[in-house]
Design a protein around this motif. Structure first.
Motif, PDB file in Angstrom:
ATOM      1  N   ALA A 167      -1.903  -7.288  -4.969  1.00 47.14           N
ATOM      2  CA  ALA A 167      -2.609  -6.012  -5.040  1.00 47.14           C
ATOM      3  C   ALA A 167      -1.677  -4.886  -4.625  1.00 47.14           C
ATOM      4  CB  ALA A 167      -3.845  -6.030  -4.126  1.00 47.14           C
ATOM      5  N   VAL A 168      -1.968  -3.698  -5.129  1.00 51.72           N
ATOM      6  CA  VAL A 168      -1.291  -2.486  -4.675  1.00 51.72           C
ATOM      7  C   VAL A 168      -2.337  -1.490  -4.222  1.00 51.72           C
ATOM      8  CG1 VAL A 168       0.754  -2.778  -6.125  1.00 51.72           C
ATOM      9  CG2 VAL A 168      -1.203  -1.475  -7.005  1.00 51.72           C
ATOM     10  N   GLY A 169      -1.991  -0.720  -3.209  1.00 48.29           N
ATOM     11  CA  GLY A 169      -2.897   0.306  -2.718  1.00 48.29           C
ATOM     12  C   GLY A 169      -2.374   1.691  -3.035  1.00 48.29           C
ATOM     13  N   VAL A 170      -3.281   2.562  -3.426  1.00 49.34           N
ATOM     14  CA  VAL A 170      -2.971   3.968  -3.658  1.00 49.34           C
ATOM     15  C   VAL A 170      -3.811   4.777  -2.679  1.00 49.34           C
ATOM     16  CG1 VAL A 170      -3.056   5.878  -5.298  1.00 49.34           C
ATOM     17  CG2 VAL A 170      -2.451   3.578  -6.093  1.00 49.34           C
ATOM     18  N   VAL A 212     -10.699  -1.947  -7.024  1.00 56.07           N
ATOM     19  CA  VAL A 212     -11.255  -2.106  -5.679  1.00 56.07           C
ATOM     20  C   VAL A 212     -11.227  -0.767  -4.956  1.00 56.07           C
ATOM     21  CG1 VAL A 212     -10.986  -3.295  -3.450  1.00 56.07           C
ATOM     22  CG2 VAL A 212     -10.351  -4.478  -5.560  1.00 56.07           C
ATOM     23  N   LEU A 213     -12.214  -0.535  -4.103  1.00 54.38           N
ATOM     24  CA  LEU A 213     -12.216   0.603  -3.184  1.00 54.38           C
ATOM     25  C   LEU A 213     -12.082   0.065  -1.764  1.00 54.38           C
ATOM     26  CD1 LEU A 213     -12.691   3.587  -2.357  1.00 54.38           C
ATOM     27  CD2 LEU A 213     -15.149   3.073  -2.371  1.00 54.38           C
ATOM     28  N   GLN A 214     -11.147   0.621  -0.992  1.00 54.19           N
ATOM     29  CA  GLN A 214     -10.997   0.255   0.419  1.00 54.19           C
ATOM     30  C   GLN A 214     -11.435   1.425   1.280  1.00 54.19           C
ATOM     31  OE1 GLN A 214      -7.304  -1.702   1.728  1.00 54.19           O
ATOM     32  NE2 GLN A 214      -7.221  -0.229   3.410  1.00 54.19           N
ATOM     33  N   LEU A 215     -12.506   1.232   2.040  1.00 51.29           N
ATOM     34  CA  LEU A 215     -13.003   2.238   2.975  1.00 51.29           C
ATOM     35  C   LEU A 215     -12.404   1.925   4.342  1.00 51.29           C
ATOM     36  CD1 LEU A 215     -16.769   2.394   1.918  1.00 51.29           C
ATOM     37  CD2 LEU A 215     -14.914   3.951   1.257  1.00 51.29           C
ATOM     38  N   HIS A 216     -11.667   2.883   4.885  1.00 51.11           N
ATOM     39  CA  HIS A 216     -10.834   2.625   6.057  1.00 51.11           C
ATOM     40  C   HIS A 216     -11.312   3.442   7.258  1.00 51.11           C
ATOM     41  CE1 HIS A 216      -6.624   1.052   7.033  1.00 51.11           C
ATOM     42  NE2 HIS A 216      -7.126   1.468   8.171  1.00 51.11           N
ATOM     43  N   CYS A 232       0.823  -1.208   0.000  1.00 51.72           N
ATOM     44  CA  CYS A 232       0.000   0.000   0.000  1.00 51.72           C
ATOM     45  C   CYS A 232       0.858   1.259   0.000  1.00 51.72           C
ATOM     46  CB  CYS A 232      -0.915  -0.016   1.225  1.00 51.72           C
ATOM     47  SG  CYS A 232      -2.331   1.077   1.058  1.00 51.72           S
ATOM     48  N   GLY A 233       0.254   2.337  -0.484  1.00 52.28           N
ATOM     49  CA  GLY A 233       0.905   3.641  -0.459  1.00 52.28           C
ATOM     50  C   GLY A 233       1.803   3.910  -1.646  1.00 52.28           C
ATOM     51  N   LEU A 234       1.539   3.264  -2.787  1.00 52.69           N
ATOM     52  CA  LEU A 234       2.378   3.460  -3.969  1.00 52.69           C
ATOM     53  C   LEU A 234       1.970   4.725  -4.726  1.00 52.69           C
ATOM     54  CD1 LEU A 234       2.820  -0.129  -5.439  1.00 52.69           C
ATOM     55  CD2 LEU A 234       4.051   1.004  -3.589  1.00 52.69           C
ATOM     56  N   ARG A 235       2.991   5.341  -5.366  1.00 47.08           N
ATOM     57  CA  ARG A 235       2.737   6.559  -6.142  1.00 47.08           C
ATOM     58  C   ARG A 235       3.503   6.606  -7.461  1.00 47.08           C
ATOM     59  NH1 ARG A 235       3.672  11.328  -1.846  1.00 47.08           N
ATOM     60  NH2 ARG A 235       5.457  10.005  -1.358  1.00 47.08           N
ATOM     61  N   ALA A 282      -5.647  -3.080  -8.345  1.00 41.44           N
ATOM     62  CA  ALA A 282      -5.343  -1.724  -7.904  1.00 41.44           C
ATOM     63  C   ALA A 282      -6.446  -1.288  -6.948  1.00 41.44           C
ATOM     64  CB  ALA A 282      -5.270  -0.774  -9.093  1.00 41.44           C
ATOM     65  N   VAL A 283      -6.046  -0.912  -5.722  1.00 41.88           N
ATOM     66  CA  VAL A 283      -6.996  -0.607  -4.654  1.00 41.88           C
ATOM     67  C   VAL A 283      -6.880   0.867  -4.271  1.00 41.88           C
ATOM     68  CG1 VAL A 283      -7.743  -1.212  -2.315  1.00 41.88           C
ATOM     69  CG2 VAL A 283      -6.688  -2.958  -3.781  1.00 41.88           C
ATOM     70  N   LEU A 284      -7.974   1.593  -4.363  1.00 37.65           N
ATOM     71  CA  LEU A 284      -8.014   2.983  -3.893  1.00 37.65           C
ATOM     72  C   LEU A 284      -8.342   2.969  -2.411  1.00 37.65           C
ATOM     73  CD1 LEU A 284      -8.035   6.052  -4.205  1.00 37.65           C
ATOM     74  CD2 LEU A 284     -10.435   5.882  -4.912  1.00 37.65           C
ATOM     75  N   VAL A 285      -7.462   3.569  -1.591  1.00 38.67           N
ATOM     76  CA  VAL A 285      -7.618   3.561  -0.139  1.00 38.67           C
ATOM     77  C   VAL A 285      -7.994   4.964   0.336  1.00 38.67           C
ATOM     78  CG1 VAL A 285      -6.460   3.140   2.067  1.00 38.67           C
ATOM     79  CG2 VAL A 285      -5.913   1.723   0.075  1.00 38.67           C
TER      80      VAL A 285
END
Length: 199
Positions: free
Chosen positions: A22-25, A76-80, A4-7, A53-56
């Motif tokens: 998976a990767v999180g953005v 994917v959408l990740q609601l945190h 997670c946290g890739l840019r 690709a997961v939007l966090v």
């Protein structure tokens, strides 16, 4: 296995080659790992068709976040966090059929995978993104069934132990593969994936 946290395209490519799933953005307004829309598109384009690709997010309205995820091409959408309840998940799922829920034990959330309609449940440290380790023994006693991931304070040096203690379906890492807040390290990313796979 999610990094997670890739840019950047470089680190997205490392995640693919290392064998991540998976990767999180992160697009939270206040995160040191916050990606711009251009950075998000770069990561999504780099991994497209090869891993998720997961939007966090933790501070965007769920409906807005879901629409952003679709517009930028996320899978994917990740609601945190506790700000999102069942109605938020329902709103997001009406736009994007794949939504993950991230929470922590201190919030005393429902630990049943799918309780809010989510595809995957992620259990994080009390302070997400801090890199702080937390007491996994408490989780071992309350581990949910099904597709759930553990996060929070994981790194190449401790991921194998975490997997053995709580036996999650998956693991998620962010600060544990960084040399400074928000600065990923390719070698640490590769090492994390390798050690998690062996565990």
């Amino acid at each position: 296995m999610k990094i997670c946290g890739l840019r950047t395209a470089e680190h997205a490519q490392v995640a693919v080659e290392a064998g991540a799933d998976a990767v999180g953005v992160v697009m939270n307004r206040t995160s040191v790992r916050r990606a711009s829309e251009d950075e998000a598109r770069t990561v999504v384009d780099t991994v497209s068709g090869r891993l998720d690709a997961v939007l966090v997010v933790n501070d965007l309205p769920a409906l807005e976040a879901a629409r952003t995820a679709v517009r930028l091409g996320f899978d994917v959408l990740q609601l945190h966090g506790a700000a999102y309840g069942p109605d938020d998940f329902a709103a997001a799922l009406a736009v994007l059929p794949r939504v993950w829920r991230a929470t922590s034990l201190d919030l005393d959330p429902p630990l049943e995978v799918g309780a809010h309609g989510e595809e995957v449940l992620l259990l994080d440290a009390p302070r997400p993104g801090s890199g702080e380790r937390w007491d996994l023994s408490a989780l071992a006693m309350r581990a949910p069934k099904g597709r759930w991931m553990v996060a929070g304070g994981l790194a190449p040096g401790n991921v194998a132990e975490a997997v053995q203690v709580v036996q999650p379906w998956g693991v998620d890492v962010s600060s544990g593969v960084e040399v400074a807040p928000g600065q990923k390290d390719s070698d640490l990313m590769r090492s994390f994936v390798s050690r998690a796979r062996r565990a």
